[in-house]
Enzyme design. Structure first.
Site, PDB file in Angstrom:
ATOM      1  N   ALA A   1     149.531  -7.491   4.152  1.00 43.47           N
ATOM      2  CA  ALA A   1     148.519  -7.114   3.157  1.00 43.47           C
ATOM      3  C   ALA A   1     147.372  -6.366   3.809  1.00 43.47           C
ATOM      4  O   ALA A   1     147.113  -6.508   4.996  1.00 43.47           O
ATOM      5  CB  ALA A   1     148.001  -8.369   2.457  1.00 43.47           C
ATOM      6  N   CYS A   2     146.672  -5.588   3.021  1.00 41.50           N
ATOM      7  CA  CYS A   2     145.473  -4.877   3.465  1.00 41.50           C
ATOM      8  C   CYS A   2     144.471  -5.862   4.048  1.00 41.50           C
ATOM      9  O   CYS A   2     144.256  -6.907   3.447  1.00 41.50           O
ATOM     10  CB  CYS A   2     144.846  -4.147   2.272  1.00 41.50           C
ATOM     11  SG  CYS A   2     143.223  -3.442   2.612  1.00 41.50           S
ATOM     12  N   PRO A   3     143.843  -5.594   5.171  1.00 42.87           N
ATOM     13  CA  PRO A   3     143.907  -4.378   5.972  1.00 42.87           C
ATOM     14  C   PRO A   3     144.889  -4.458   7.148  1.00 42.87           C
ATOM     15  O   PRO A   3     144.666  -3.847   8.190  1.00 42.87           O
ATOM     16  CB  PRO A   3     142.469  -4.254   6.491  1.00 42.87           C
ATOM     17  CG  PRO A   3     142.033  -5.677   6.688  1.00 42.87           C
ATOM     18  CD  PRO A   3     142.778  -6.503   5.656  1.00 42.87           C
TER      19      PRO A   3
END
Lengths: 152, 81
Positions: free
Chosen positions: B17-19
């Protein structure tokens, strides 16, 4: 479906700044604030920015060798918290301290507030290895000068 | 001179998942040299605008961004270290 980004950015390459500052004053002690602390610190460090985090107030206990077992959510978000935590697990969102470790690996620094550490009876050896040093507010203000500073 | 060799490195950030993907890219960037190609695989939808921001910020070049059925593939050329 390749996007024509190479052309778009190619001409701008030479003129870009490489480093800038991203400073965070972390004052809160609830889980809803630690998640963005981790995300934004890690993202800014990955962008090559100089990241400095000043932890103070209610944030300090989470950075000690005896942290609270679980960070609380504020009352207004308590009903949403289980759904949020479940969603984060399902989407492999890293815990906040793992994100801060990643940020540090990319050069971020974390400083504990000297005044609040004294108030809470916390000494250098009471903090965990995420904390680089204990400094005064003036030192942090100096570090953050000419950059963006966020208060969480 | 033949001692200057460039490499093509695959950075597999699928499921992260981001980041996460941008962080994986930044880690690979630290180990890279000018002329190297980094190929990032990701499933997080934020990666498309994020790699463009990253390239603009660090002064590197995006060769291509492709939507594949199961992942987004970004190819970058390292032109600045």
């Amino acid at each position: 479906m390749a996007l024509p980004v190479a052309e778009k950015y190619g001409s701008e390459i030479e003129s870009k700044e490489t480093t800038s500052k991203f400073s965070i004053v972390m004052f809160s002690g609830t889980a809803d604030k630690f998640i963005p602390l981790g995300v934004m610190s890690q993202a800014a460090a990955a962008m090559g920015m100089e990241v400095n985090i000043f932890i103070t107030g209610f944030a300090l206990p989470a950075f000690t060798k005896n942290p609270p077992a679980e960070l609380p959510f504020p009352a207004e978000f308590a009903a949403m918290a289980p759904m949020l935590m479940q969603g984060m697990m399902a989407h492999n969102v890293a815990p906040w301290d793992v994100m801060l470790r990643q940020a540090k690996e990319l050069g971020a620094h974390i400083y504990a507030c000297s005044m609040m550490s004294e108030v809470m009876g916390l000494k250098r050896e009471d903090f965990n290895d995420l904390v680089d040093d204990i400094v005064g507010a003036a030192t942090f203000v100096q570090m953050a000068e000419h950059g963006e500073t966020f208060f969480i | 001179m033949s001692d200057v060799t460039t490499s093509h490195t695959l950075v597999d950030s699928r499921g992260s998942a981001c980041p996460g993907p941008i962080t994986d890219l930044a880690m690979a960037y630290r180990r890279s040299k000018v002329g190297d190609v980094l190929e990032l695989w990701a499933t997080d939808s934020g990666v498309k605008p994020d790699v463009q921001a990253w390239a603009a910020k660090t002064g590197n070049r995006i060769v291509s961004i492709d939507d594949e059925p199961d992942k987004i593939v970004v190819v970058l050329e390292i032109v600045r270290r």
